[in-house]
Design a protein around this motif. Structure first.
Motif, PDB file in Angstrom:
ATOM      1  N   SER A   1       0.817  -1.218   0.000  1.00  7.83           N
ATOM      2  CA  SER A   1       0.000   0.000   0.000  1.00  7.83           C
ATOM      3  C   SER A   1       0.845   1.260   0.000  1.00  7.83           C
ATOM      4  CB  SER A   1      -0.912   0.011   1.233  1.00  7.83           C
ATOM      5  OG  SER A   1      -1.855  -1.027   1.171  1.00  7.83           O
ATOM      6  N   HIS A   2       2.047   1.196   0.615  1.00  7.39           N
ATOM      7  CA  HIS A   2       2.878   2.393   0.732  1.00  7.39           C
ATOM      8  C   HIS A   2       3.324   2.922  -0.619  1.00  7.39           C
ATOM      9  CE1 HIS A   2       5.452  -1.032   0.305  1.00  7.39           C
ATOM     10  NE2 HIS A   2       6.528  -0.301   0.177  1.00  7.39           N
TER      11      HIS A   2
ATOM     12  N   ARG B   1       1.401   3.354  -3.146  1.00 10.46           N
ATOM     13  CA  ARG B   1       0.313   4.075  -3.802  1.00 10.46           C
ATOM     14  C   ARG B   1       0.224   5.486  -3.217  1.00 10.46           C
ATOM     15  NH1 ARG B   1      -4.850   1.187  -4.736  1.00 10.46           N
ATOM     16  NH2 ARG B   1      -4.646   2.099  -6.811  1.00 10.46           N
ATOM     17  N   THR B   2      -0.787   6.234  -3.553  1.00 12.01           N
ATOM     18  CA  THR B   2      -0.868   7.639  -3.143  1.00 12.01           C
ATOM     19  C   THR B   2      -1.278   7.779  -1.683  1.00 12.01           C
ATOM     20  OG1 THR B   2      -1.500   8.224  -5.379  1.00 12.01           O
ATOM     21  CG2 THR B   2      -1.955   9.856  -3.654  1.00 12.01           C
ATOM     22  N   TRP B   3      -0.407   8.411  -0.873  1.00 13.56           N
ATOM     23  CA  TRP B   3      -0.714   8.714   0.514  1.00 13.56           C
ATOM     24  C   TRP B   3      -0.224  10.121   0.816  1.00 13.56           C
ATOM     25  CZ3 TRP B   3      -3.402   5.629   3.898  1.00 13.56           C
ATOM     26  CH2 TRP B   3      -3.673   4.342   3.452  1.00 13.56           C
ATOM     27  N   THR B   4      -1.097  10.926   1.402  1.00 12.02           N
ATOM     28  CA  THR B   4      -0.729  12.277   1.779  1.00 12.02           C
ATOM     29  C   THR B   4      -0.407  12.284   3.265  1.00 12.02           C
ATOM     30  OG1 THR B   4      -2.321  13.046   0.173  1.00 12.02           O
ATOM     31  CG2 THR B   4      -1.456  14.681   1.724  1.00 12.02           C
ATOM     32  N   THR B   5       0.806  12.681   3.615  1.00  7.04           N
ATOM     33  CA  THR B   5       1.156  12.719   5.035  1.00  7.04           C
ATOM     34  C   THR B   5       0.666  14.021   5.645  1.00  7.04           C
ATOM     35  OG1 THR B   5       3.292  13.613   4.467  1.00  7.04           O
ATOM     36  CG2 THR B   5       3.169  11.253   4.771  1.00  7.04           C
ATOM     37  N   GLY B   6       0.536  14.015   6.984  1.00  4.78           N
ATOM     38  CA  GLY B   6      -0.041  15.157   7.681  1.00  4.78           C
ATOM     39  C   GLY B   6       0.821  16.413   7.583  1.00  4.78           C
ATOM     40  N   ASP B   7       2.126  16.267   7.748  1.00  6.62           N
ATOM     41  CA  ASP B   7       2.993  17.439   7.766  1.00  6.62           C
ATOM     42  C   ASP B   7       4.185  17.179   6.865  1.00  6.62           C
ATOM     43  OD1 ASP B   7       4.593  19.560   8.184  1.00  6.62           O
ATOM     44  OD2 ASP B   7       4.717  19.370  10.358  1.00  6.62           O
TER      45      ASP B   7
ATOM     46  N   ARG C   1       8.163  18.759   7.411  1.00  8.87           N
ATOM     47  CA  ARG C   1       9.233  18.205   8.251  1.00  8.87           C
ATOM     48  C   ARG C   1       9.873  16.957   7.639  1.00  8.87           C
ATOM     49  NH1 ARG C   1       8.306  19.362  14.579  1.00  8.87           N
ATOM     50  NH2 ARG C   1       7.021  21.203  14.410  1.00  8.87           N
ATOM     51  N   GLY C   2       9.316  16.453   6.559  1.00 10.04           N
ATOM     52  CA  GLY C   2       9.928  15.312   5.887  1.00 10.04           C
ATOM     53  C   GLY C   2       9.817  14.023   6.672  1.00 10.04           C
ATOM     54  N   GLN C   3      10.579  13.033   6.220  1.00  9.96           N
ATOM     55  CA  GLN C   3      10.534  11.702   6.813  1.00  9.96           C
ATOM     56  C   GLN C   3      11.294  11.681   8.146  1.00  9.96           C
ATOM     57  OE1 GLN C   3       8.836   9.347   5.152  1.00  9.96           O
ATOM     58  NE2 GLN C   3       9.138   7.981   6.887  1.00  9.96           N
ATOM     59  N   ALA C   4      10.723  11.007   9.158  1.00 11.76           N
ATOM     60  CA  ALA C   4      11.353  11.000  10.491  1.00 11.76           C
ATOM     61  C   ALA C   4      12.595  10.108  10.539  1.00 11.76           C
ATOM     62  CB  ALA C   4      10.365  10.538  11.548  1.00 11.76           C
TER      63      ALA C   4
ATOM     64  N   VAL D   1      -3.759  -4.267  -0.945  1.00 14.29           N
ATOM     65  CA  VAL D   1      -3.108  -2.994  -1.247  1.00 14.29           C
ATOM     66  C   VAL D   1      -4.183  -1.943  -1.518  1.00 14.29           C
ATOM     67  CG1 VAL D   1      -1.654  -1.789  -2.919  1.00 14.29           C
ATOM     68  CG2 VAL D   1      -1.022  -4.086  -2.135  1.00 14.29           C
ATOM     69  N   VAL D   2      -4.089  -0.817  -0.814  1.00 12.12           N
ATOM     70  CA  VAL D   2      -5.039   0.285  -1.003  1.00 12.12           C
ATOM     71  C   VAL D   2      -4.267   1.601  -1.047  1.00 12.12           C
ATOM     72  CG1 VAL D   2      -6.980  -0.871   0.158  1.00 12.12           C
ATOM     73  CG2 VAL D   2      -5.400   0.554   1.496  1.00 12.12           C
TER      74      VAL D   2
ATOM     75  N   GLU E   1      -4.789   6.054  -0.222  1.00  9.98           N
ATOM     76  CA  GLU E   1      -5.325   6.833   0.900  1.00  9.98           C
ATOM     77  C   GLU E   1      -6.851   6.935   0.876  1.00  9.98           C
ATOM     78  OE1 GLU E   1      -3.733  10.760   0.658  1.00  9.98           O
ATOM     79  OE2 GLU E   1      -4.711  11.205  -1.247  1.00  9.98           O
TER      80      GLU E   1
ATOM     81  N   GLU F   1      -3.715  -3.443   4.305  1.00  9.66           N
ATOM     82  CA  GLU F   1      -2.507  -2.952   4.950  1.00  9.66           C
ATOM     83  C   GLU F   1      -2.382  -1.462   4.644  1.00  9.66           C
ATOM     84  OE1 GLU F   1       0.612  -5.310   3.043  1.00  9.66           O
ATOM     85  OE2 GLU F   1       0.959  -3.633   1.675  1.00  9.66           O
TER      86      GLU F   1
ATOM     87  N   PRO G   1       0.267   2.203   5.364  1.00  9.93           N
ATOM     88  CA  PRO G   1       1.643   2.570   5.729  1.00  9.93           C
ATOM     89  C   PRO G   1       1.743   3.085   7.165  1.00  9.93           C
ATOM     90  CG  PRO G   1       0.935   3.711   3.722  1.00  9.93           C
ATOM     91  CD  PRO G   1      -0.274   3.093   4.320  1.00  9.93           C
TER      92      PRO G   1
ATOM     93  N   GLN H   1       6.911   4.326   6.971  1.00 11.57           N
ATOM     94  CA  GLN H   1       6.223   4.208   5.671  1.00 11.57           C
ATOM     95  C   GLN H   1       6.091   2.760   5.211  1.00 11.57           C
ATOM     96  OE1 GLN H   1       4.717   6.955   4.273  1.00 11.57           O
ATOM     97  NE2 GLN H   1       5.437   7.876   6.172  1.00 11.57           N
TER      98      GLN H   1
ATOM     99  N   GLN I   1      -4.960   8.618   6.651  1.00  9.94           N
ATOM    100  CA  GLN I   1      -3.555   8.981   6.861  1.00  9.94           C
ATOM    101  C   GLN I   1      -2.730   7.734   7.197  1.00  9.94           C
ATOM    102  OE1 GLN I   1      -1.957  12.274   7.773  1.00  9.94           O
ATOM    103  NE2 GLN I   1      -3.554  13.227   6.560  1.00  9.94           N
TER     104      GLN I   1
ATOM    105  N   ARG J   1      13.237  13.919  16.827  1.00  9.17           N
ATOM    106  CA  ARG J   1      11.792  13.766  16.608  1.00  9.17           C
ATOM    107  C   ARG J   1      11.313  12.507  17.292  1.00  9.17           C
ATOM    108  NH1 ARG J   1      10.223  14.855  10.383  1.00  9.17           N
ATOM    109  NH2 ARG J   1       8.435  13.581  10.988  1.00  9.17           N
TER     110      ARG J   1
END
Lengths: 84, 445
Positions: free
Chosen positions: A68-69, A71-77, A80-83, B261-262, B264, B281, B283, B288, B318, B382
């Motif tokens: 799933s990662h 595909r399209t996912w919008t992160t919240g912030d 700040r980029g990837q932790a 697989v999906v 958002e 599943e 991320p 991620q 999210q 962080r």
């Protein structure tokens, strides 16, 4: 079971056993059982090899696995980029 | 006007969330839910607490009646199995109904327990906690059970050990890991729980593998790597695996965590088909990497997203930080994102700060200790994970810390956080801030 799923499940299993060994020593609790048979390969060859690779490289490899990662996912912030 | 038919497979939290959201988004749509079971709209998560007698009866777990759904225009087909999906023909095969056309399909087929994989797995006397009607039957059986074995210290396993001890049943926990819930917790967090279980009479068998189940018709003993345990009942609490058989047979793709697989919007790899809940599943917000098998609140929220989008709306889910918490033994434990064990396993660079604080003013009756552990990325500091054990205030802190992980809050910010101070509900020093301050002190020294 798809190869990627088998690899991930098996890898996670032995990485967790190795981590439990470390944490058991740190916190003074009984560690996991001694490895036997095929466990020896995973714990004495695979785990050290995995740890020897820098996290950013490992992370990049893991992110190339299907799922799933990718595909399209919008992160919240995003600012700040990837932790990790 | 053309009425679209939205078919939902599965009547759990995700399925009901999806159906409700679809109907709310497009009130004119025909929303049909297929479930194999007798009921929908109840809380399976409450079942262990009825077994443990904290909740007096199963009826309280029902959130809505059949009439409620009929009134809201959701057509639920109970005890009706969907046997196939034809995505090209946009139809599902339904036992007793034949081929049923759909315009949009939402798959919420949930999970199955990982198989025990040992001889005797087909014996009677193995309890898989899932369906409320079966739970009602098993609750009667529990009245006559003297010795029970809980297999694996998963979240459900922790709840069931506690419930069976409350019930006065001699309870054995058999788990292959070194401590309880080892995939999510650390030994210093699980330790107090395990001590309290022992005080409640539970016998804990960690680092112990199940090798066989024995009995004539019903299970009478389990054989482990450490010997045999005579018992009347085995409660199977193995890992939740995504139930994707129907979907993957139809050509939908599953990922490395085993879930569908999906994206958002909960859209699968097949146009016109969405999915939500334990069968998918999603991320992880920090790594991620996709993960599967989350909580009922995740399933319900995902269902809402899937239902809204399937009906023509727009809603996004999210990546998850997975706040969690539970009562186990005499303690509450909880956390978010990575534990120290998991970060060590994945060899993710991290630093740790720990503090023991208190839940109320030190002089206020009922004050309890809280242990908080924070994990941070070493360069930016962080927050990437947290663990807690205490007697109150765990859930609220886990929720707060999940937002902190999601939004990129650092240890510097947590060390200087403001906190509520009111003697009955909060101490002068917030344990989260203390843990952050200790982490910074450790780095400075």
């Amino acid at each position: 079971m798809a190869f990627s799923r088998w690899l991930r499940a098996t890898s996670e299993r032995y990485l967790m056993i190795a981590a439990q060994h470390k944490l058991a020593v740190k916190y003074g609790v009984p560690p996991p059982r001694r490895p036997r048979g095929a466990d020896l390969f995973w714990l004495r060859v695979y785990v050290p090899a995995y740890r020897a690779v820098p996290w950013r490289v490992r992370s990049a490899i893991m992110r190339r696995m299907p799922g799933s990662h990718r595909r399209t996912w919008t992160t919240g912030d995003r600012s700040r980029g990837q932790a990790v | 006007m053309v009425v679209q038919r939205i078919v939902v497979i599965g009547g759990g939290a995700a399925g009901i969330g999806a159906a409700g959201a679809a109907k709310a988004t497009d009130p004119g749509a025909e929303v049909r839910v297929y479930t194999e079971f007798e009921d929908v709209g109840y809380s399976p998560c409450g079942i262990p607490y009825v077994h443990g007698k904290e909740i007096p009866d199963f009826e309280r777990l029902f959130l809505a009646t059949r009439e409620t759904y009929e009134t809201s225009g959701i057509d639920i087909h109970y005890e009706t199995k969907v046997t196939g999906v034809d995505v090209a023909g946009k139809a599902v095969s339904v036992h007793g109904e034949g081929s049923v056309r759909y315009d949009k399909l939402i798959i919420c087929t949930g999970f199955e327990y990982a198989p025990l994989g040992v001889p005797g797995s087909g014996l009677a006397g193995l309890y898989y906690v899932k369906n409320i009607r079966r739970a009602m039957e098993w609750d009667t059986v529990l009245d006559g059970v003297k010795v029970a074995v809980v297999v694996e210290a998963s979240p459900l396993g922790l709840e069931m050990v506690t419930a069976l001890c409350h019930r006065g049943i001699e309870t054995h926990l058999v788990d292959p890991d070194a401590w309880a819930l080892a995939a999510a917790t650390d030994p210093d967090i699980a330790g107090p729980v395990q001590d309290s279980w022992r005080q409640m009479g539970a016998q804990l068998h960690f680092n112990t593998t199940l090798t066989a189940l024995s009995g004539v018709d019903s299970v009478r003993s389990v054989t482990t790597s450490d010997g045999e345990i005579a018992c009347d009942l085995v409660v199977v609490c193995t890992k939740k695996q995504a139930n994707t058989t129907l979907a993957t047979s139809a050509g939908l793709k599953a990922g490395s965590a085993g879930g569908l697989v999906v994206d958002e919007g909960m859209l699968t790899t097949t146009p016109g088909v969405w999915a939500a809940g334990d069968c998918i599943e999603v991320p992880h917000s920090v790594s991620q990497i996709p993960i599967q098998g989350l909580s009922g609140s995740h399933a319900y929220a995902q269902g809402k997203v899937a239902g809204t989008n399937a009906a023509g709306g727009r809603r996004a889910y999210q990546p998850v930080s997975v706040p969690w918490g539970m009562v186990a033994g005499e303690w509450m434990i909880g956390g978010v994102s990575f534990s120290e064990t998991l970060a060590t396993a994945l060899a993710i660079p991290h630093v740790v700060g720990v503090a023991e604080g208190i839940s109320r003013a030190r002089y206020y009756p009922g004050v309890k200790k809280i242990r908080v552990k924070l994990l941070a990325e070493p360069r930016t500091l962080r927050l990437i994970g947290a663990q807690m054990v205490g007697a109150e205030g765990i859930k609220e802190r886990a929720d707060f810390l999940a937002m902190a992980v999601r939004t990129g809050i650092t240890i510097y910010e947590l060390a200087t956080m403001e906190n509520v101070y009111s003697p009955p509900i909060g101490a002068l020093n917030e344990p989260i801030a203390l843990a952050a301050q200790n982490l910074l002190s450790g780095l400075a020294s």
